[in-house]
Design an enzyme around this catalytic site. Structure first.
Site, PDB file in Angstrom:
ATOM      1  N   LYS A  29       0.861  -1.191   0.000  1.00 26.21           N
ATOM      2  CA  LYS A  29       0.000   0.000   0.000  1.00 26.21           C
ATOM      3  C   LYS A  29       0.887   1.227   0.000  1.00 26.21           C
ATOM      4  CE  LYS A  29      -4.468   0.956   0.228  1.00 26.21           C
ATOM      5  NZ  LYS A  29      -5.616   0.119  -0.179  1.00 26.21           N
ATOM      6  N   ASP A  43      -7.094   4.276  -4.360  1.00 25.32           N
ATOM      7  CA  ASP A  43      -7.756   4.128  -3.060  1.00 25.32           C
ATOM      8  C   ASP A  43      -8.384   5.507  -2.803  1.00 25.32           C
ATOM      9  OD1 ASP A  43      -7.897   2.110  -0.615  1.00 25.32           O
ATOM     10  OD2 ASP A  43      -7.515   4.051   0.288  1.00 25.32           O
ATOM     11  N   ALA A  85     -18.791   3.302  -2.729  1.00 21.61           N
ATOM     12  CA  ALA A  85     -20.217   3.552  -2.468  1.00 21.61           C
ATOM     13  C   ALA A  85     -21.000   3.544  -3.784  1.00 21.61           C
ATOM     14  CB  ALA A  85     -20.389   4.891  -1.751  1.00 21.61           C
TER      15      ALA A  85
HETATM   16  P1  NDP Z   1     -13.054   7.695  -2.583  1.00 18.79           P
HETATM   17  O1  NDP Z   1     -12.003   8.719  -2.411  1.00 18.79           O
HETATM   18  O2  NDP Z   1     -13.649   7.505  -3.915  1.00 18.79           O
HETATM   19  O3  NDP Z   1     -14.216   7.937  -1.553  1.00 18.79           O
HETATM   20  C1  NDP Z   1     -14.047   7.895  -0.153  1.00 18.79           C
HETATM   21  C2  NDP Z   1     -15.301   8.444   0.415  1.00 18.79           C
HETATM   22  O4  NDP Z   1     -15.409   8.451   1.834  1.00 18.79           O
HETATM   23  C3  NDP Z   1     -15.426   9.859   0.025  1.00 18.79           C
HETATM   24  O5  NDP Z   1     -16.756  10.048  -0.267  1.00 18.79           O
HETATM   25  C4  NDP Z   1     -14.934  10.561   1.270  1.00 18.79           C
HETATM   26  O6  NDP Z   1     -15.210  11.906   1.306  1.00 18.79           O
HETATM   27  C5  NDP Z   1     -15.673   9.790   2.253  1.00 18.79           C
HETATM   28  N1  NDP Z   1     -15.217  10.013   3.594  1.00 18.79           N
HETATM   29  C6  NDP Z   1     -13.956  10.228   4.039  1.00 18.79           C
HETATM   30  N2  NDP Z   1     -13.967  10.376   5.366  1.00 18.79           N
HETATM   31  C7  NDP Z   1     -15.251  10.245   5.751  1.00 18.79           C
HETATM   32  C8  NDP Z   1     -15.905  10.295   6.988  1.00 18.79           C
HETATM   33  N3  NDP Z   1     -15.238  10.530   8.113  1.00 18.79           N
HETATM   34  N4  NDP Z   1     -17.253  10.099   7.025  1.00 18.79           N
HETATM   35  C9  NDP Z   1     -17.942   9.859   5.894  1.00 18.79           C
HETATM   36  N5  NDP Z   1     -17.367   9.836   4.690  1.00 18.79           N
HETATM   37  C10 NDP Z   1     -16.051  10.021   4.623  1.00 18.79           C
HETATM   38  O7  NDP Z   1     -12.449   6.353  -2.032  1.00 18.79           O
HETATM   39  P2  NDP Z   1     -12.939   4.871  -2.269  1.00 18.79           P
HETATM   40  O8  NDP Z   1     -14.394   4.815  -2.481  1.00 18.79           O
HETATM   41  O9  NDP Z   1     -12.028   4.296  -3.275  1.00 18.79           O
HETATM   42  O10 NDP Z   1     -12.557   4.221  -0.873  1.00 18.79           O
HETATM   43  C11 NDP Z   1     -13.490   4.099   0.207  1.00 18.79           C
HETATM   44  C12 NDP Z   1     -13.051   2.973   1.131  1.00 18.79           C
HETATM   45  O11 NDP Z   1     -13.007   1.761   0.402  1.00 18.79           O
HETATM   46  C13 NDP Z   1     -11.665   3.137   1.745  1.00 18.79           C
HETATM   47  O12 NDP Z   1     -11.664   2.535   3.025  1.00 18.79           O
HETATM   48  C14 NDP Z   1     -10.782   2.329   0.810  1.00 18.79           C
HETATM   49  O13 NDP Z   1      -9.605   1.910   1.437  1.00 18.79           O
HETATM   50  C15 NDP Z   1     -11.718   1.173   0.523  1.00 18.79           C
HETATM   51  N6  NDP Z   1     -11.450   0.385  -0.693  1.00 18.79           N
HETATM   52  C16 NDP Z   1     -11.304   0.962  -1.920  1.00 18.79           C
HETATM   53  C17 NDP Z   1     -11.098   0.179  -3.036  1.00 18.79           C
HETATM   54  C18 NDP Z   1     -11.003   0.749  -4.391  1.00 18.79           C
HETATM   55  O14 NDP Z   1     -10.842  -0.034  -5.324  1.00 18.79           O
HETATM   56  N7  NDP Z   1     -11.099   2.046  -4.600  1.00 18.79           N
HETATM   57  C19 NDP Z   1     -10.975  -1.279  -2.927  1.00 18.79           C
HETATM   58  C20 NDP Z   1     -11.229  -1.791  -1.605  1.00 18.79           C
HETATM   59  C21 NDP Z   1     -11.442  -0.968  -0.545  1.00 18.79           C
HETATM   60  P3  NDP Z   1     -13.986  12.940   1.184  1.00 18.79           P
HETATM   61  O15 NDP Z   1     -12.961  12.385   0.262  1.00 18.79           O
HETATM   62  O16 NDP Z   1     -14.664  14.126   0.639  1.00 18.79           O
HETATM   63  O17 NDP Z   1     -13.409  13.080   2.554  1.00 18.79           O
HETATM   64  O1  2IT Z   2      -8.036  -1.592  -0.704  1.00 19.78           O
HETATM   65  C1  2IT Z   2      -7.962  -2.076  -1.848  1.00 19.78           C
HETATM   66  O2  2IT Z   2      -8.094  -3.281  -2.067  1.00 19.78           O
HETATM   67  C2  2IT Z   2      -7.730  -1.149  -2.969  1.00 19.78           C
HETATM   68  N1  2IT Z   2      -7.658   0.058  -2.744  1.00 19.78           N
HETATM   69  C3  2IT Z   2      -7.551  -1.684  -4.355  1.00 19.78           C
HETATM   70  C4  2IT Z   2      -6.135  -2.124  -4.595  1.00 19.78           C
HETATM   71  C5  2IT Z   2      -5.810  -2.517  -5.995  1.00 19.78           C
HETATM   72  O3  2IT Z   2      -4.622  -2.811  -6.214  1.00 19.78           O
HETATM   73  O4  2IT Z   2      -6.672  -2.551  -6.858  1.00 19.78           O
END
Ligand code: NDP
Ligand code: 2IT
Length: 451
Positions: free
Chosen positions: A130, A170, A246
């Site tokens: 990471k 991420d 989401a």
């Molecule tokens: P994004 O940046 O697209 O979205 C993250 C979201 O969470 C944003 O809407 C952000 O708002 C919001 N957020 C941050 N802090 C808070 C809070 N305290 N309360 C409510 N909302 C909040 O990121 P991802 O959707 O990619 O990632 C979301 C989660 O999923 C993370 O934990 C990430 O590690 C995990 N994840 C992501 C993957 C991927 O492929 N992208 C894969 C697996 C897991 P803002 O940015 O405006 O603060």
């Molecule tokens: O938390 C996760 O699994 C990710 N942010 C995706 C990692 C990846 O290499 O696609």
């Protein structure tokens, strides 16, 4: 339930704390794994006396570097960049990059550590890693994001490669950022390769990668519900966050006939009794693209919805909760409220969104609870499929990728149930996921000797 291996677990955690002081998120992630795996090791002699857990909690390499860049006003900015290359026993390091002001070594070590087990669960050959930076994308212009991404890659490029370490997105890193990072890597190395995943479709990206994490979460939820003869159709779902994960969850859950009634941001949450579907889902993408920390404007666009400032969606009565924002966003009070409201399942989209106290409450209520490392593995799984397509210099269709993703999520579910099923039939997905991930990585480490 008192664990008869508690003393061993406590001793191991003391060891981990001494070696990693001031890293609370990392220690939280380690403890979750230790609690599941130490009893398993105690009952499986093959894994004893090899210091496997001690080796696993030590990253193979931790890289930290200066990222200087110039903002639109001509001022010099200095950020810190990281890449934690945690474990390469089963494949090249693989995991996302996070750009967020809260990023520090503890958070990236927790994420890198989780990624080892998650990637092992995907069935694909990927190690764990990471990275990221404390760069705050909020309010930055497109040109600033590009200059920052280029400055970040100016150092990172010497540590990564398609057979060494393959970063992706991420929080704060999506298609745009990956594009800039890829451009700079290509320029510095004079090499066009699958060094990053989550790329644009025009330059080696995979169809369904943007949707993959969210779709995978919903596929996993379907499998969990099957175990109690339930279906996702007509279920009311609370989602937190409004980012990439989401969005994917809401899109797939809605397609399957469920109703998602909440999203959230750091400013509060939205409750939409009619469900977030159709043009409302498109609106989510626009909201996210503003780079602002807000969901409040949703209620101005769609008057049937209510905005609850400073609150979390877990106070609503729903059948399923899917936390998709960030770590430790769902605490014991939230968990107790969800249980009181009769929640059937909590399926994590984010990494470590439930606190240990919240998880304890879910488990003692014996609801369906799945940790992110199992239910959100679809994202990195399709990253693995992007790597395969890049190696073949070939693209699968959206249907082919989606089908493979669906199959992988079913496999992860089966494997998790295999190790997590309790004598009374209830499945402890947390224990199951940790043991299943551990077994694959541990077997590879044992075979490769002390390296
Ligand atoms: P994004 O940046 O697209 O979205 C993250 C979201 O969470 C944003 O809407 C952000 O708002 C919001 N957020 C941050 N802090 C808070 C809070 N305290 N309360 C409510 N909302 C909040 O990121 P991802 O959707 O990619 O990632 C979301 C989660 O999923 C993370 O934990 C990430 O590690 C995990 N994840 C992501 C993957 C991927 O492929 N992208 C894969 C697996 C897991 P803002 O940015 O405006 O603060
Ligand atoms: O938390 C996760 O699994 C990710 N942010 C995706 C990692 C990846 O290499 O696609």
């Amino acid at each position: 339930m008192k664990n008869k291996y508690q003393e061993q677990i406590d001793a191991f955690m003391e060891y981990a704390k001494t070696r990693n002081p001031n890293e609370p998120e990392f220690l939280q992630a380690v403890k979750e794994v230790a609690q599941a795996v130490i009893p398993f090791i105690a009952e499986n002699p093959k894994y004893q006396g090899k210091k496997l857990l001690e080796r696993m909690i030590e990253p193979e390499r931790t890289i930290s570097f200066r990222v200087p860049w110039v903002d639109d006003k001509g001022e010099i900015q200095v950020n810190r960049g990281y890449r934690i290359q945690f474990n390469s026993a089963i494949g090249p390091y693989k995991g996302g990059l996070r750009f967020h002001p809260t990023v520090n070594q503890s958070i990236l070590k927790f994420l890198g550590f989780e990624q080892i087990f998650k990637n092992a669960l995907t069935t694909l050959p990927m190690g764990g890693g990471k990275g990221g930076s404390d760069f705050n994308p909020k309010g930055k212009s497109d040109a600033e994001v590009m200059r920052f991404a280029q400055a970040f890659m100016n150092e990172l490029f010497r540590h990564i490669g398609p057979n060494t370490d393959v970063p992706a997105g991420d929080i704060g890193v999506g298609g745009r950022e990956i594009g800039y990072l890829f451009g700079q890597y290509k320029k510095l190395k004079n090499e066009f390769s699958g060094v990053l995943t989550g790329k644009g479709l025009a330059f080696g990206g995979s169809l369904i990668r943007p949707e993959a994490t969210g779709f995978g979460v919903v596929y996993f939820a379907q499998e969990m519900l099957h175990t109690i003869d339930e279906k996702i159709k007509d279920k009311k779902i609370a989602v937190s966050g409004f980012g990439n994960v989401a969005w994917g969850v809401i899109t797939k859950a809605t397609q399957l006939g469920a109703k998602v009634v909440t999203i959230s941001g750091p400013d509060g949450y939205i409750y939409d009794p009619e469900g977030i579907s159709g043009r409302k889902i498109d609106y989510l993408l626009r909201l996210r693209a503003t780079n602002n920390d807000v969901v409040a404007p949703y209620a101005d666009q769609f008057p049937e919805a209510t905005f609850y400032p400073g609150k979390k969606p877990w106070e609503q009565k729903v059948d399923i909760a899917m936390p998709c924002a960030t770590q430790n966003e769902l605490n014991d009070a939230d968990a107790a409220q969800l249980i009181k409201n009769g929640v059937l399942a909590v399926v994590e989209g984010a990494n470590m969104p439930s606190t240990p106290e919240a998880i304890k409450i879910f488990k003692s209520a014996k609801i369906l609870y799945s940790p992110g490392k199992a239910s959100n593995a679809g994202g990195v799984a399709v990253s693995g499929l992007e790597m395969s397509q890049n190696s073949m210099r070939f693209n699968w269709t959206a249907e082919e990728v989606d089908q493979k993703l669906h199959h992988i999520m079913k496999e992860i579910h089966n494997n998790t149930v295999k190790y997590g099923k309790q004598p009374d039939g209830w499945v402890d997905y947390e224990v199951g996921a940790n043991i299943a991930g551990f077994v694959k990585v541990a077997d590879a480490m044992l075979a490769q000797g002390i390296v």
